[in-house]
Design a protein around this motif. Structure first.
Motif, PDB file in Angstrom:
ATOM      1  N   GLU A  33      -3.531   0.200   7.299  1.00 46.06           N
ATOM      2  CA  GLU A  33      -2.348   1.010   7.025  1.00 46.06           C
ATOM      3  C   GLU A  33      -1.257   0.199   6.325  1.00 46.06           C
ATOM      4  N   GLU A  35       1.843   0.945   5.790  1.00 45.19           N
ATOM      5  CA  GLU A  35       3.113   0.990   6.522  1.00 45.19           C
ATOM      6  C   GLU A  35       3.154  -0.076   7.611  1.00 45.19           C
ATOM      7  N   ASP A  39       5.616  -3.433   7.959  1.00 47.81           N
ATOM      8  CA  ASP A  39       6.343  -3.747   9.191  1.00 47.81           C
ATOM      9  C   ASP A  39       6.022  -5.168   9.663  1.00 47.81           C
ATOM     10  N   HIS A  58      -2.250   6.089  -0.943  1.00 49.62           N
ATOM     11  CA  HIS A  58      -1.226   5.124  -1.336  1.00 49.62           C
ATOM     12  C   HIS A  58      -1.569   4.516  -2.696  1.00 49.62           C
TER      13      HIS A  58
END
Length: 238
Positions: A33, A35, A39, A58
């Motif tokens: 992922e 995202e 992070d 994406h």
């Protein structure tokens, strides 16, 4: 050793890569992922990012750019199944430091990872040299890994900075593409067609707007490139 962030849509690929890297003593954060990867890049101290740009839902090249914006000095390798030249050029232009094909042998992949980690350590520790390197309108602040053009800070990737450093250290000398790849990026760097040309083009795009004297990066067809002060224009008119 190093802490490495790996991003790939294929869980099996992530498992294989994690096993290979952990076998070398590295700590690995693996995720499919983007995202979560972004992070982690913000919350963890990451020494190297390995990214597959073929991602569902994406734009992998956009993810690459976002990672570069978050941390300009973390080495970033694209490890991809896509072998066409347009994708390679796009990946390097998107701010990756290296583009490596998944068909690479584990031994060569580890060598390329080690080379990127060494360059990342040099940039962070400032061991490039004790003094600035300045020629004409361009100055490299080697301890900080910065490029200044007429006093303006220009944002360069580590690969671009290393290439400019190699050219400036050999100012006036014509260097072949192979010589430049070896001087700037080391033996472990993937030899991809026209890689040096892509980076020279990117350097010109970033540096040229701040120059007053002309192009310092000169191409010699069939030979390579050299860094040289532009010839001053004559004040006399015939």
């Amino acid at each position: 050793m190093a802490t490495i962030l790996a991003v790939d849509k294929d869980p099996l690929q992530l498992d294989l890569l994690s096993h290979l890297l952990q076998g070398q003593g590295h700590k690995v954060h693996a995720t499919p992922e983007p995202e979560q990867a972004l992070d982690l890049l913000q919350s963890q101290l990451i020494d190297l990012v390995i990214l597959e740009t073929v991602l569902p839902r994406h734009d992998g090249f956009r993810v690459c750019q976002q990672m570069r914006q978050l941390n300009p000095y973390t080495p970033l390798m694209i490890l991809s199944e896509r072998a066409d030249e347009d994708q390679i050029v796009r990946g390097l232009t998107a701010a990756a430091d290296a583009y490596v094909l998944k068909s690479v042998s584990p031994r060569q992949l580890l060598a390329q990872i080690a080379a990127l980690l060494r360059r990342g350590n040099l940039t962070r520790s400032g061991r490039w040299g004790d003094d600035n390197l300045s020629i004409g309108e361009i100055t490299l602040n080697l301890p900080q890994g910065l490029a200044l053009v007429n006093g303006t800070r220009v944002s360069l990737t580590k690969a671009e900075l290393s290439l400019l450093h190699a050219l400036m250290e050999n100012a006036g000398r014509v260097l072949s593409r192979e010589q430049l790849m070896e001087m700037a990026w080391g033996d472990g760097y993937a030899r991809l067609p026209k890689m040096v040309d892509v980076y020279i083009r990117q350097l010109r795009i970033k540096i040229q707007p701040h120059l007053k004297g002309g192009d310092y990066l000169q191409a010699l067809r069939g030979f390579g490139y050299k860094f040289e002060l532009p010839r001053p224009q004559s004040a006399f008119v015939n």
